[in-house]
Design a protein around this motif. Structure first.
Motif, PDB file in Angstrom:
ATOM      1  N   MET A   1       8.431 -29.724   7.558  1.00  0.00           N
ATOM      2  CA  MET A   1       9.723 -29.228   8.406  1.00  0.00           C
ATOM      3  C   MET A   1       9.180 -29.218   9.750  1.00  0.00           C
ATOM      4  O   MET A   1      10.022 -29.386  10.556  1.00  0.00           O
ATOM      5  CB  MET A   1       9.831 -27.896   7.761  1.00  0.00           C
ATOM      6  CG  MET A   1      10.733 -27.054   8.469  1.00  0.00           C
ATOM      7  SD  MET A   1      12.323 -27.656   7.996  1.00  0.00           S
ATOM      8  CE  MET A   1      13.200 -26.781   6.624  1.00  0.00           C
ATOM      9  N   ASP A   2       7.845 -29.097  10.102  1.00  0.00           N
ATOM     10  CA  ASP A   2       7.611 -29.021  11.497  1.00  0.00           C
ATOM     11  C   ASP A   2       7.946 -30.595  12.238  1.00  0.00           C
ATOM     12  O   ASP A   2       8.274 -30.410  13.106  1.00  0.00           O
ATOM     13  CB  ASP A   2       6.067 -28.937  11.800  1.00  0.00           C
ATOM     14  CG  ASP A   2       5.802 -27.330  11.490  1.00  0.00           C
ATOM     15  OD1 ASP A   2       6.609 -26.568  11.504  1.00  0.00           O
ATOM     16  OD2 ASP A   2       4.660 -27.116  11.208  1.00  0.00           O
ATOM     17  N   VAL A   3       7.761 -31.465  11.248  1.00  0.00           N
ATOM     18  CA  VAL A   3       8.143 -32.759  11.838  1.00  0.00           C
ATOM     19  C   VAL A   3       9.446 -33.044  12.207  1.00  0.00           C
ATOM     20  O   VAL A   3       9.946 -33.458  13.227  1.00  0.00           O
ATOM     21  CB  VAL A   3       7.547 -34.184  10.909  1.00  0.00           C
ATOM     22  CG1 VAL A   3       8.198 -35.309  11.491  1.00  0.00           C
ATOM     23  CG2 VAL A   3       6.127 -34.210  10.743  1.00  0.00           C
ATOM     24  N   LEU A   4      10.373 -32.449  11.217  1.00  0.00           N
ATOM     25  CA  LEU A   4      11.975 -32.501  11.461  1.00  0.00           C
ATOM     26  C   LEU A   4      12.334 -31.652  12.787  1.00  0.00           C
ATOM     27  O   LEU A   4      12.925 -31.958  13.521  1.00  0.00           O
ATOM     28  CB  LEU A   4      12.396 -31.773  10.233  1.00  0.00           C
ATOM     29  CG  LEU A   4      14.111 -31.781  10.503  1.00  0.00           C
ATOM     30  CD1 LEU A   4      14.743 -33.060  10.686  1.00  0.00           C
ATOM     31  CD2 LEU A   4      14.560 -31.310   9.204  1.00  0.00           C
ATOM     32  N   ILE A   5      11.532 -30.635  12.829  1.00  0.00           N
ATOM     33  CA  ILE A   5      11.589 -29.629  14.063  1.00  0.00           C
ATOM     34  C   ILE A   5      11.487 -30.350  15.325  1.00  0.00           C
ATOM     35  O   ILE A   5      12.015 -30.241  16.383  1.00  0.00           O
ATOM     36  CB  ILE A   5      11.382 -28.362  14.151  1.00  0.00           C
ATOM     37  CG1 ILE A   5      11.871 -27.514  12.739  1.00  0.00           C
ATOM     38  CG2 ILE A   5      11.142 -27.380  15.132  1.00  0.00           C
ATOM     39  CD1 ILE A   5      11.275 -25.932  12.608  1.00  0.00           C
ATOM     40  N   HIS A   6      10.383 -30.824  15.275  1.00  0.00           N
ATOM     41  CA  HIS A   6       9.647 -31.815  16.540  1.00  0.00           C
ATOM     42  C   HIS A   6      10.577 -32.800  16.843  1.00  0.00           C
ATOM     43  O   HIS A   6      10.998 -32.983  18.052  1.00  0.00           O
ATOM     44  CB  HIS A   6       8.285 -32.331  16.335  1.00  0.00           C
ATOM     45  CG  HIS A   6       7.309 -30.927  16.488  1.00  0.00           C
ATOM     46  ND1 HIS A   6       6.957 -30.351  15.659  1.00  0.00           N
ATOM     47  CD2 HIS A   6       6.601 -30.543  17.621  1.00  0.00           C
ATOM     48  CE1 HIS A   6       6.288 -29.306  15.959  1.00  0.00           C
ATOM     49  NE2 HIS A   6       5.685 -29.652  17.204  1.00  0.00           N
ATOM     50  N   ALA A   7      11.383 -33.686  15.947  1.00  0.00           N
ATOM     51  CA  ALA A   7      12.421 -34.783  16.263  1.00  0.00           C
ATOM     52  C   ALA A   7      13.567 -34.029  16.827  1.00  0.00           C
ATOM     53  O   ALA A   7      14.156 -34.560  17.470  1.00  0.00           O
ATOM     54  CB  ALA A   7      12.629 -35.364  14.895  1.00  0.00           C
ATOM     55  N   VAL A   8      13.957 -32.945  15.996  1.00  0.00           N
ATOM     56  CA  VAL A   8      15.140 -32.308  16.783  1.00  0.00           C
ATOM     57  C   VAL A   8      15.151 -31.945  18.331  1.00  0.00           C
ATOM     58  O   VAL A   8      15.976 -31.918  18.965  1.00  0.00           O
ATOM     59  CB  VAL A   8      15.863 -31.281  15.868  1.00  0.00           C
ATOM     60  CG1 VAL A   8      17.138 -30.665  16.281  1.00  0.00           C
ATOM     61  CG2 VAL A   8      15.991 -32.041  14.425  1.00  0.00           C
ATOM     62  N   VAL A   9      13.750 -31.434  18.524  1.00  0.00           N
ATOM     63  CA  VAL A   9      13.428 -30.930  19.997  1.00  0.00           C
ATOM     64  C   VAL A   9      13.518 -31.937  20.799  1.00  0.00           C
ATOM     65  O   VAL A   9      13.978 -31.970  21.976  1.00  0.00           O
ATOM     66  CB  VAL A   9      12.213 -30.041  19.806  1.00  0.00           C
ATOM     67  CG1 VAL A   9      11.570 -30.130  21.330  1.00  0.00           C
ATOM     68  CG2 VAL A   9      12.309 -28.828  19.297  1.00  0.00           C
ATOM     69  N   GLY A  10      13.173 -33.190  20.268  1.00  0.00           N
ATOM     70  CA  GLY A  10      12.904 -34.449  21.095  1.00  0.00           C
ATOM     71  C   GLY A  10      14.445 -34.931  21.436  1.00  0.00           C
ATOM     72  O   GLY A  10      14.755 -35.237  22.423  1.00  0.00           O
TER      73      GLY A  10
END
Length: 117
Positions: free
Chosen positions: A1-10
């Motif tokens: 989930m952290d990877v998805l959150i970081h991608a959306v932040v990007g």
């Protein structure tokens, strides 16, 4: 989930870059009274809205503590920005105070994101 959150932040950062970049490209024209809302500004604001809502949802799904006052403030500023850009998107010349307001609110949104803890 952290990877998805970081991608959306990007993607959220890409949106703010498009909005601010579109504004910056028109600053010289704003001084002459010939500024216009470029498509990048509209697309950037929409990207910020969609990714911002997604980020709130993703964080809530993980039971993270969110500062809803901060999120609400940023959302209110973004809605004003989006409204101004959308309404004036087809105008050949946007009055400098209106165009400057978009830039000021965009900068305020950035500073709220970074400095409000």
């Amino acid at each position: 989930m952290d990877v998805l959150i970081h991608a959306v932040v990007g993607l959220h950062i890409v949106g703010i870059g498009a909005l601010l970049g579109g504004f910056m490209t028109q600053m010289k024209a704003m001084g002459k009274g010939e500024a216009r809302m470029v498509p990048a500004m509209l697309h950037g604001a929409l990207t910020m809205l969609v990714t911002g809502v997604a980020l709130v949802g993703l964080h809530q799904s993980q039971d993270d503590t969110l500062n809803m006052v901060k999120i609400g403030t940023k959302l209110a500023l973004l809605v004003v920005i989006l409204g101004l850009v959308y309404v004036k998107r087809d105008d050949e010349k946007v009055p400098a105070p209106v165009f400057g307001t978009v830039g000021a609110l965009t900068a305020a949104n950035i500073f709220i994101a970074v400095m409000w803890v």
